[in-house]
Design an enzyme around this catalytic site. Structure first.
Site: not given
Length: 1198
Positions: A900, A903, A997, A1082
């Site tokens: 992504h 990010e 991420h 994350e």
């Protein structure tokens, strides 16, 4: 008999109470045929006991007591008015205290039905007893709110009309009016009842009771307003009350003026509650606007601001004004991205296919990009015709859906939770990927182990581009290119460009009046510092200057480098030049050298010259020709801590009121477009009164800037290419600012319903003036930051088919410290594709002789950029069979990142991982000896280059394509999955797979994993223990990280497999490749709320530390997963000792697990939606505590 049981507190024998209830029960059996005087006396005595003795009340309501049944039976059977009154007095006494439990007992015994029958019976008398009706409705008012079926019972019984008629006949009898209104309020909570009461004229009746300010009967007025508010929740009743909107506004103003001591806040809030319900419909909003309601509530709210206790009035007024604020369209002609990449193959379904299949005009090349005038994808025609009530219902349904999404989304099909037993691709198809795994068959016979440079795998230099690359300086704006034709994949070259001479840099000044530049940049007579900043208009890396550019001066200089202080151009002897010398040299056209200190010690992996060289091979859809200063200069992490910003109380409503002022005072609004990518040939002449914006550089994203007020700007973000949404990532340049001015920036087309910007996160700013003064860094900045729903309408096309949605505003204020500075703002620390290429080349230069490093090009992206694949491990000590065998049989760890584009923190974590792996420390060497690392550091180069937030050039989220990736549309995912499939086919599946991420709505760093057991625990699936057999090793790595990494939170980890994530890398690698330790890691975009970094915003230093700590955790995992006979091997014990020394102490404070990405509430209620309720959640931690207990239970298993 025990004396305690024989007497009461006042000496009255307890058996006397039993005797009285026995007598009542006997009378009930005889159907009250005896003298009613006996029943009166007994009920009067019971009443006296209840009024004087608490014990009697408790005994009657106690469990197992028959006292309530006897009282209710007497009430149902007697015809004597005085007996009935006595019993009603008894019930009033009993139900006044004791809370809902006593009323619950009363309802369970059938008391509600008996009372309603009494209402019907009393209505047949003419006239009914006033005292009887007063007491009866008083009891009903207490019972009704606790009986869920009260409204239905009353309607079926016919009691509604009785109460209404009683109300109409006693409008002047305030004593009887109050309990009747209370009962009507309960009746109205049932929608059918509310409509029926409205037809019976109750709405108009309420407006006869309420009135202007008065010190009399304030309790009655409060109850009347609450009853009216309950009635007006019905759309039909709201339509009846539309004509009374001016009356309500007048009454509110009157109470506001006269209630100077604020003793009647509830009455004022009740009036606003009625207005709030009326304005749920379009007619109500129109009536509110026509009655000048916006100005009235705006003025009264401003007068209430100094008094904190009046916040409920301000919040409700704000809610009404926001709701009635006319829906505006975004200042765009289309929500599609400004840029377009023509796909050779269009997906069969999904949003991208819908975009391509729209009946648009133009030829095949222009089919997607050209839109006929009758197609409007910005707003829906029906937007202003939809009632807000429908929107409110939709919002509430969505919030409820989100609240329970954790359970509804959990995968319940056990077959989908089991690994696939057969491979989906033949081994013959996968053999082509053998060339990416040379280390598995390498014998190193050609290597000279006596040569200290053995094993060096050179990374080829990036090919040079034929397009000129420009490093923009302070006042620079790129030349605009008309967008009449779509941009193609290949970079057009209208004329041959001379070969580049990288030893010189040509600085060209724009000609005055140049039509293809958006802003004028002529600042004659500037001083030395200003001349440095404003004179460096652009640094062009093409060897020749502009053709035919008469009057344009050229100066050959070295690239601008960081200065320890104020940058200055020096003469030949190194003496600082004066402003006069500077001006003379500008006129003479002779070159001079800009001497600025090198920052190699601060940024060992950053080289501006190398960056410029690398950027030439980066291909973008808009054909970017500029380099942003932060990317050129680099970023040095600040030495000071950056705390999570404490939210200022009332900041949201202040911002909202400023937005409302636009409607009330439209003449104060400039509405001046100062930057617009859609009209690139537009020339803006502002005389220096407006800021200048730019986003046309790698990873930049800003579509439009509109000056609203002198120091306020609305900003619109660009959609992801081949998409019409995903507005979150921003990265743009601002210049032309005034020092000390309070600028406000509003990003008005955000889409997420919540953001960490409401919980202490700040935007990032990079100042060029600070950079050339020796402080090249991104810093957290901005004040008065908040995130809320705005009045810009989002079309159903942009909202996934849902109508009535609005965009959200992220707003922040900023005061600049330097005149004529150039500042860059970003959502998070930028990390471009070119930065990655530069870092990889610098890392290769730092390779030690003991390190095995190979970089391959995995594939080419849709945009023509290469996707690098790294292999890192330790070189074997010799070519002996044992050493080669150990080398080949090392377990594999597969890492990926940046699928992504928005990010960017994932890339900084990956940078920390790569630097640690390539380091010279003993731990790094041990790690390389323990594993073979296969790393794809950037899965979505095209999205990163073009400033996308989530998608690739195909317009799709690549992390939802892992189940069936297309080699044409998703080449990086297709080939990365193929690598893993090849490893599975040769029985060398990775020990660990981790995809890095970033998370926008939670704090800390945490992991998502995959567990069959934990997924089943979250569902109602019935499964045997053998079906749930699972090794708990998937929890080992996260637990190690929670002990070592201060930013990591085990409490925030989840190992549940969700349906919506079944096509993500984590789940597919777990299920199809059979990797038990398959994770998504994350990292927060905001900061931490636990551990060492609690209360701090996360920076690049912490992110890189997290990447290094991940590597250290893998070393401990190696020891824990080694065979028992090898666990006590001397080498691994030494490693364990090193790990113990480097382990971080983690705070004992428990982490806060935020269910559904929600944060704890503020002292000031955060209102994200104009239609949300104004009652805060009473117990926000219930679900969290439950989930924490579940996590603790699972932790104990490991």
């Amino acid at each position: 008999m025990n004396k305690h049981n024989m007497t009461t507190e006042k000496g009255i024998p307890s058996n006397s109470r039993v005797l009285m209830f026995g007598q009542l029960e006997k009378l009930n059996r005889e159907s009250m045929l005896v003298d009613p005087e006996i029943a009166r006396q007994i009920t009067a005595k019971v009443l006296h006991l209840i009024q004087t003795q608490e014990k009697t009340r408790k005994e009657i309501m106690s469990k197992g007591s028959s006292g309530m049944e006897v009282i209710l039976a007497t009430l149902e059977n007697t015809q004597d008015l005085q007996t009935i009154l006595n019993i009603l007095y008894i019930l009033n006494e009993l139900l006044t205290v004791g809370g809902g439990r006593r009323i619950g007992v009363f309802v369970s015994k059938g008391g509600t039905g008996i009372l309603l029958q009494l209402v019907i019976r009393a209505s047949k008398e003419s006239p009914p007893s006033e005292e009887f009706m007063l007491q009866l409705h008083s009891v009903l008012a207490k019972v009704g709110p606790k009986d869920r079926k009260f409204g239905v019972k009353a309607r079926l019984n016919g009691a509604l009309n009785v109460t209404v008629n009683l109300l109409k006949q006693n409008l002047q009898n305030h004593k009887l009016l109050l309990p009747c209104l209370l009962v009507l309020q309960v009746y109205s909570s049932n929608t059918v009842n509310a409509v029926s009461l409205g037809k019976n004229g109750v709405v108009e009746l309420m407006f006869k009771i309420i009135g202007p300010y008065s010190k009399k009967n304030t309790s009655l007025l409060k109850v009347s307003l609450d009853t009216l508010g309950a009635l007006l929740k019905s759309k039909t009743n709201a339509q009846r009350a539309v004509v009374h909107v001016p009356v309500l506004l007048y009454i509110y103003q009157d109470w506001h003026r006269n209630d100077t001591r604020h003793r009647h806040i509830l009455i004022r809030k009740g009036i606003l509650g009625c207005l709030k319900n009326i304005t749920n419909i379009k007619l109500g909003r129109k009536a509110f606007i026509d009655a000048d309601g916006m100005r009235i509530l705006y003025n009264t709210s401003n007068e209430c601001l100094p008094v904190r206790t009046l916040d409920p009035l301000i919040n409700t007024s704000s809610l009404i004004m926001r709701k009635c604020f006319p829906k505006n369209r975004l200042p765009l002609s289309t929500i599609k991205s400004v840029f377009h990449h023509q796909l050779l193959r269009v997906p069969a379904g999904g949003p991208v296919a819908q975009l391509y299949n729209q009946p648009l005009g133009g030829g095949p090349i222009y089919q997607f990009y050209t839109k006929p005038p009758w197609v409007d994808d910005v707003v829906d025609e029906s937007d202003n015709n939809e009632d807000a009530e429908a929107e409110t219902d939709t919002e509430n349904e969505m919030e409820e859906k989100d609240r329970h999404a954790g359970n509804d989304d959990v995968e319940t099909d056990i077959n989908k939770l089991r690994p696939k037993e057969t491979h989906s691709r033949l081994f013959e198809e996968l053999k082509i990927y053998e060339r990416f795994f040379m280390e598995l068959s390498e014998d190193f016979q050609v290597f000279n182990f006596d040569n200290p440079k053995r094993g060096v795998t050179a990374i080829p230099a990036a090919p040079k581009s034929h397009c000129p690359i420009i490093v923009p300086t302070t006042q620079a704006m790129p030349p605009k290119t008309p967008t009449a034709a779509p941009l193609q994949r290949e970079c057009p070259h209208p004329a041959p460009v001379p070969a580049l001479d990288l030893d010189t840099i040509n600085i060209t000044k724009d000609q005055d009046g140049c039509g293809d530049h958006t802003h004028s940049r002529s600042h004659p007579g500037a001083g030395l510092e200003q001349e440095l900043v404003q004179g460096l208009e652009r640094v062009a890396l093409d060897g020749a200057g502009p053709q035919g550019g008469g009057g344009v001066n050229k100066h050959n200089r070295q690239p601008p480098i960081l200065a320890g202080g104020v940058a200055a151009r020096l003469g030949g002897e190194g003496e600082e030049m004066s402003a006069e010398d500077w001006a003379e040299e500008e006129e003479s056209g002779e070159g001079a050298v800009l001497h600025v200190p090198d920052t190699a010690l601060l940024l060992p992996l950053h080289d501006p010259d190398l960056y410029v060289e690398m950027v030439k091979s980066t291909r973008s859809v808009p054909q970017f020709s500029e380099v942003a200063y932060p990317d050129y200069f680099g970023h040095v992490a600040p030495t000071s801590r950056e705390h999570i910003l404490e939210r200022v109380y009332g900041v949201q409503r202040t911002k909202i009121f400023q937005d409302i002022e636009r409607l009330i005072h439209p003449n104060d609004i400039l509405d001046k477009v100062v930057y617009d990518l859609d009209i690139q040939s537009c020339t803006v002449v502002d005389g220096g009164e407006s800021l200048k914006f730019n986003s046309q550089f790698e990873s930049g994203n800003l579509r439009k800037a509109v000056q609203v007020r002198k120091f306020e700007y609305d900003l619109v973000l660009n959609s992801d290419i081949n998409s019409n949404h995903y507005h979150q990532w921003f990265y743009f340049e601002v210049s032309g600012m005034c020092v000390g001015a309070p600028y406000r920036f509003n990003i008005i087309n955000c889409e997420k319903s919540n953001s960490q910007f409401n919980y202490g996160m700040q935007v990032l700013m990079y100042s060029v003036q600070e950079a050339i003064s020796g402080r090249p860094r991104w810093v957290r900045t901005g004040t008065d930051i908040c995130y809320y729903k705005n009045h810009f309408s989002r079309s159903s096309i942009a909202a996934g088919g849902q109508k009535g949605k609005s965009y959200y505003t992220m707003t922040f204020s900023m005061t600049f410290n330097h005149k004529d500075d150039v500042c860059y703002f970003a959502y998070h620390y930028p990390y471009t594709y070119t930065t990655l290429k530069m870092h990889l080349q610098k890392l290769e230069a730092l390779r030690t002789p003991q390190t095995y490093l190979r970089e391959d090009v995995l594939c080419e992206t849709l945009g023509g950029n290469s996707c690098p694949l790294l292999t890192i491990t330790a070189m074997p000590e010799s070519t002996s069979n044992d050493q080669i065998c150990q080398f080949r049989n090392r377990p594999l760890v597969f890492l990926s990142s940046r699928v992504h584009p928005g990010e960017t923190n994932a890339s900084w974590v990956m940078k920390g991982t790569l630097e640690f792996l390539m380091g010279s420390s003993p731990l790094a060497h041990s790690l390389r000896e323990a594993y073979i690392f296969k790393i794809v550091p950037m899965l979505n180069p095209d999205g990163v280059v073009n400033g996308n937030h989530r998608c690739s050039l195909s317009g799709e989220d690549l992390n939802r394509q892992w189940q069936n990736p297309s080699p044409e549309l998703h080449p990086t995912i297709y080939h990365t999955k193929s690598l893993l499939q090849y490893l599975a086919a040769i029985q060398r599946a990775p020990l660990v797979f981790c995809d890095y991420h970033g998370h926008s709505r939670k704090k800390n760093v945490f992991m998502y994993g995959c567990s069959l057991k934990e997924t089943v625990w979250e569902t109602n699936i019935s499964a045997t223990s053998c079906e749930l057999h699972e090794d708990l090793g998937y929890r080992t790595l996260p637990k190690i990280l929670s002990q070592m990494a201060p930013a990591f939170s085990m409490a925030s980890c989840s190992f549940v497999v969700e349906r919506s994530k079944e096509a993500t890398a984590r789940v597919v690698v777990w299920r199809e490749i059979g990797v038990q330790r398959s994770y998504t890691m994350e990292s927060t975009l905001c900061g931490c709320d636990q551990g060492k970094y609690k209360g701090l915003q996360i920076g690049t230093r912490e992110l890189e530390e997290m990447g290094a700590q991940f590597c250290v955790a893998l070393l401990r995992l190696k020891r824990l997963t080694s065979p028992l006979k090898l666990r006590n091997h001397a080498h691994l014990l030494d490693v364990e000792s090193d790990l113990m020394e480097t382990r971080c102490k983690v705070s004992s404070n428990p982490s806060t697990y935020l269910l559904e990405d929600e944060e704890a509430s503020f002292m000031e209620e955060v209102d994200y939606s104009a239609e949300s309720g104004d009652e805060p959640d009473n117990d926000p931690n219930t679900a969290d505590n439950h989930l924490s207990e579940s996590n603790n239970h699972r932790d104990s298993l490991t």
